[in-house]
Design an enzyme around this catalytic site. Structure first.
Site, PDB file in Angstrom:
ATOM      1  N   SER A 119       1.069  -1.428   0.367  1.00 50.30           N
ATOM      2  CA  SER A 119      -0.269   0.133  -0.168  1.00 50.30           C
ATOM      3  C   SER A 119       0.340   1.173   0.439  1.00 50.30           C
ATOM      4  O   SER A 119       2.076   1.223   0.854  1.00 50.30           O
ATOM      5  CB  SER A 119      -0.796   0.029   0.855  1.00 50.30           C
ATOM      6  OG  SER A 119      -1.771   1.619   1.225  1.00 50.30           O
ATOM      7  N   TYR A 164      -2.889  -0.460   9.725  1.00 56.61           N
ATOM      8  CA  TYR A 164      -2.757  -1.036   8.492  1.00 56.61           C
ATOM      9  C   TYR A 164      -1.402  -0.046   7.536  1.00 56.61           C
ATOM     10  O   TYR A 164      -0.497  -1.392   6.835  1.00 56.61           O
ATOM     11  CB  TYR A 164      -4.097  -0.145   7.515  1.00 56.61           C
ATOM     12  CG  TYR A 164      -4.382  -0.678   6.267  1.00 56.61           C
ATOM     13  CD1 TYR A 164      -3.935  -1.649   5.723  1.00 56.61           C
ATOM     14  CD2 TYR A 164      -3.929   0.209   5.550  1.00 56.61           C
ATOM     15  CE1 TYR A 164      -4.231  -1.985   4.596  1.00 56.61           C
ATOM     16  CE2 TYR A 164      -3.781   0.236   3.494  1.00 56.61           C
ATOM     17  CZ  TYR A 164      -4.437  -1.474   3.068  1.00 56.61           C
ATOM     18  OH  TYR A 164      -4.138  -2.342   2.070  1.00 56.61           O
TER      19      TYR A 164
END
Length: 271
Positions: A163, A176
């Site tokens: 990400s 995350y």
């Protein structure tokens, strides 16, 4: 070890020649919908056999399976948050496909837990779930798939879905961002370790891209703000991410092993 010529050469390394362009056996984790579905469809359209992993969304996974071009694809259900669950998924996939040549680590948890408004109990639970799925499941599946690839011979590919948040920070989703940064680091460590076996390992780091899970965020003022992050004035698509993953899993991408490929429409630039 492949020698380096004084002039450019299109000749592939021995491991790249042995690794096929199509007809490979591919496990895609988290493939019931969204990016996972797009990944499964891209590999199937390439002529590969796909194991569609799902956790709890069996009906969605069956829909993904039914959408795939060709035959011989299988479902591989299981809870990746526990080591035995990852082992069962890998065994089901390899058994159904007759082996594994490509692993795409796509399954992930992404739940908000901003520190200032999250209780300690909820904070601890959020970190546990993110680490278990985003990082440990990726590590466990990578071990299981790579060991099988080594035993089979002929090389292999592991592609991790990371990400942009690993680099720019995720204020409302810190676990995350942190676990995706760890996934990038894991991929680079494995890239060095597995290269002698002809196994390439790489990661993609997408920015915001449209799926049904985030469609509600793309309307109104929030949607305009998200689209304005990129100078292209839009968000990415799951198909664009899938196309990059398909390339990283190809024979010609062996020399990209160890890379973390930014796919964010110039919305965040690293040096």
């Amino acid at each position: 070890m492949t020698s380096v010529a004084s002039s450019p050469s299109t000749e592939a390394s021995p491991s790249a020649r042995a690794f096929p362009q199509t007809g490979r056996r591919v496990l895609v984790s988290g493939a019931s919908r969204g990016l996972g579905r797009a990944l499964a469809q891209a590999f199937a359209a390439n002529g590969d056999l796909v194991a569609v992993h799902f956790g709890s969304r069996r009906e969605d996974a069956e829909e993904t399976l039914g959408s795939l071009v060709g035959t011989g694809h299988v479902l591989a259900g299981g809870d990746l948050s526990a080591p035995h669950g990852a082992h069962a998924v890998a065994e089901t996939a390899a058994g159904g496909l007759g082996g594994l040549d490509v692993l795409v680590n796509n399954a992930a948890v992404n739940l908000p837990h901003p520190l200032a408004t999250t209780s300690y109990e909820d904070w601890a639970a959020a970190w546990q779930s993110h680490v278990s799925v985003n990082l440990l499941a990726t590590a466990h599946l990578s071990h299981l798939a790579a060991r099988r690839m080594i035993e089979q011979g002929g090389g292999g590919r592991i592609v991790n879905v990371g990400s942009r948040g690993a680099f720019r920070g995720e204020p409302d989703h810190p676990a995350y961002g942190a676990t995706k940064a760890a996934v990038h680091a894991l991929g680079q460590s494995l890239a060095v370790h597995l290269a002698p076996y002809g196994i390439g390992v790489a990661s993609v780091a997408p920015g915001f891209f449209a799926t049904e899970r985030v469609a509600h965020r793309l309307s109104g003022a929030e949607g305009e703000a998200i689209r304005s992050q990129s100078p292209f004035g839009r968000v990415g698509s799951a198909d664009e991410i899938a196309a990059a993953v398909l390339w990283l899993a190809s024979p010609v991408a062996e020399w990209a092993s160890g890379t973390v490929l930014d796919l964010n429409g110039a919305s965040y630039l690293r040096t």
